[in-house]
Design an enzyme around this catalytic site. Structure first.
Site, short mmCIF file in Angstrom:
data_model
loop_
_atom_site.label_atom_id
_atom_site.label_comp_id
_atom_site.label_asym_id
_atom_site.label_seq_id
_atom_site.Cartn_x
_atom_site.Cartn_y
_atom_site.Cartn_z
N CYS A 1 -16.93 -13.34 -20.67
CA CYS A 1 -16.90 -13.61 -22.17
C CYS A 1 -16.88 -12.09 -22.90
O CYS A 1 -15.90 -11.92 -23.76
CB CYS A 1 -18.26 -14.21 -22.54
SG CYS A 1 -19.63 -13.53 -22.14
N HIS B 1 -23.60 -14.73 -24.52
CA HIS B 1 -22.17 -15.24 -24.64
C HIS B 1 -21.63 -14.72 -25.95
O HIS B 1 -22.39 -14.69 -26.99
CB HIS B 1 -22.23 -16.70 -24.71
CG HIS B 1 -20.69 -17.25 -24.36
ND1 HIS B 1 -19.92 -17.12 -23.24
CD2 HIS B 1 -19.82 -17.88 -25.19
CE1 HIS B 1 -18.66 -17.67 -23.26
NE2 HIS B 1 -18.56 -18.19 -24.42
N HIS C 1 -12.73 -17.99 -26.30
CA HIS C 1 -13.41 -17.64 -25.46
C HIS C 1 -13.25 -17.79 -24.00
O HIS C 1 -12.52 -18.58 -23.81
CB HIS C 1 -14.98 -17.94 -25.77
CG HIS C 1 -15.20 -19.53 -25.50
ND1 HIS C 1 -16.29 -19.90 -24.77
CD2 HIS C 1 -14.42 -20.37 -25.66
CE1 HIS C 1 -16.25 -21.21 -24.86
NE2 HIS C 1 -15.26 -21.53 -25.15
#
Length: 319
Positions: free
Chosen positions: A235, A282, A294
């Site tokens: 990420c 994240h 993402h």
């Protein structure tokens, strides 16, 4: 003799009980596909937090190593100056003490001037005192450098130990995820999700547009732990690479990225901004129309998702 039939009867009854239980146990051995996916999601979430910590320690380790290298580079000429000064004082001492009594007499006899001899001796003493002051200055500076170097070496050792500990945790969870992926493949026929189709990037100007175009360009690339391209991303590796394409530098860690960006509200979101989730475990890049791009988790691919795919932690603008 009557005891034998009772014993046989007990054995037979026990075997029958096992036979009755066995099918039920076998039937419950395999969880449902949704249960497996839930376990994969939970394990992946735990792993991502470890990976982000691992990335963070790696970033700190790079910074500490750079500081140590810079300090070593500064110490090299200092050590050379110190060695030269010591050598110079040694030469002065040798001049003064090795045959030093004959030289002043020779100067006196040849020149006939006591003032000239006094001037020579005074210059010799002055030169020695200057060198001595230089040595004291160099030695003080080196002592300070040595103290800094020890602190940096201790920090490097601690960070390397942290990195190894996290790597061990990462390897353990990776093994768990691999087992779950194998089970998913057995139940669903594939260990990975279906790669998303490519999507045309919107026309966005400026550096934010460059970052968004990069993110669209890597849709379909696999999620890879601690990777920042070109063949896979995690990420924070994705958001780092996207903004690197726009000429901006971000660390490879979601929490560090949060600490570097300007914090904004959800109402201020613009394409190129970062959206943080899961207690800074994240991060995604906002691309407009309520969507982010993402790198989700193992077995998945870089893809578009709703900005509210999970509750956002916060929003940030790259400065």
């Amino acid at each position: 003799m009557p005891a034998i039939p009772r014993l046989l009867r007990a054995i037979l009854l026990g075997a029958a009980a096992v036979a009755v239980l066995a099918p039920a146990t076998a039937a419950s051995a395999d969880p449902s596909p949704s249960d497996v996916q839930q376990q994969i999601d939970q394990s992946s979430s735990a792993l991502e937090k470890i990976v982000e910590q691992y990335n963070g320690v790696g970033e700190k380790l790079k910074a500490t190593q750079a500081a140590a290298d810079d300090l070593n580079a500064k110490m090299a000429p200092l050590q050379s100056q110190l060695d030269t000064a010591y050598a110079s004082v040694g030469q002065i001492a040798a001049t003064a003490y090795k045959g030093g009594a004959a030289k002043p007499m020779a100067l006196l006899l040849s020149d006939g001037s006591p003032e000239s001899l006094l001037g020579q001796l005074t210059s010799l003493n002055h030169l020695a005192s200057v060198e001595q002051r230089q040595i004291q200055g160099y030695a003080q500076a080196k002592t300070q450098y040595d103290e800094q170097k020890k602190k940096l070496d201790d920090l490097l050792n601690q960070q390397r130990a942290d990195q190894k500990s996290l790597a061990d945790q990462k390897a353990k969870i990776e093994g768990d995820v691999a087992n779950l992926m194998a089970l998913r493949k057995r139940l669903l026929g594939s260990a990975t999700a279906t790669p998303p189709a490519k999507v045309a990037a919107p026309n966005i100007a400026g550096s934010a547009g460059a970052a968004v175009r990069f993110a669209y360009g890597v849709i379909g690339k696999p999620y890879v732990y601690a990777a920042a391209g070109p063949n896979g991303y995690d990420c924070s590796g994705l958001t780092m690479a996207a903004w690197r394409a726009a000429g901006r530098s971000l660390p490879h860690n979601a929490e560090m990225q949060w600490n570097q960006v300007a914090h904004i509200s959800s109402g201020q979101l613009q394409p190129g901004d970062l959206v943080f989730y899961s207690g800074l475990g994240h991060v995604a890049i906002y691309v407009g129309n309520g969507q982010v791009i993402h790198a989700p988790q193992p077995g998945d691919y870089v893809k578009l998702a709703s900005v509210n795919m999970m509750p956002p932690y916060g929003y940030g603008r790259v400065r």
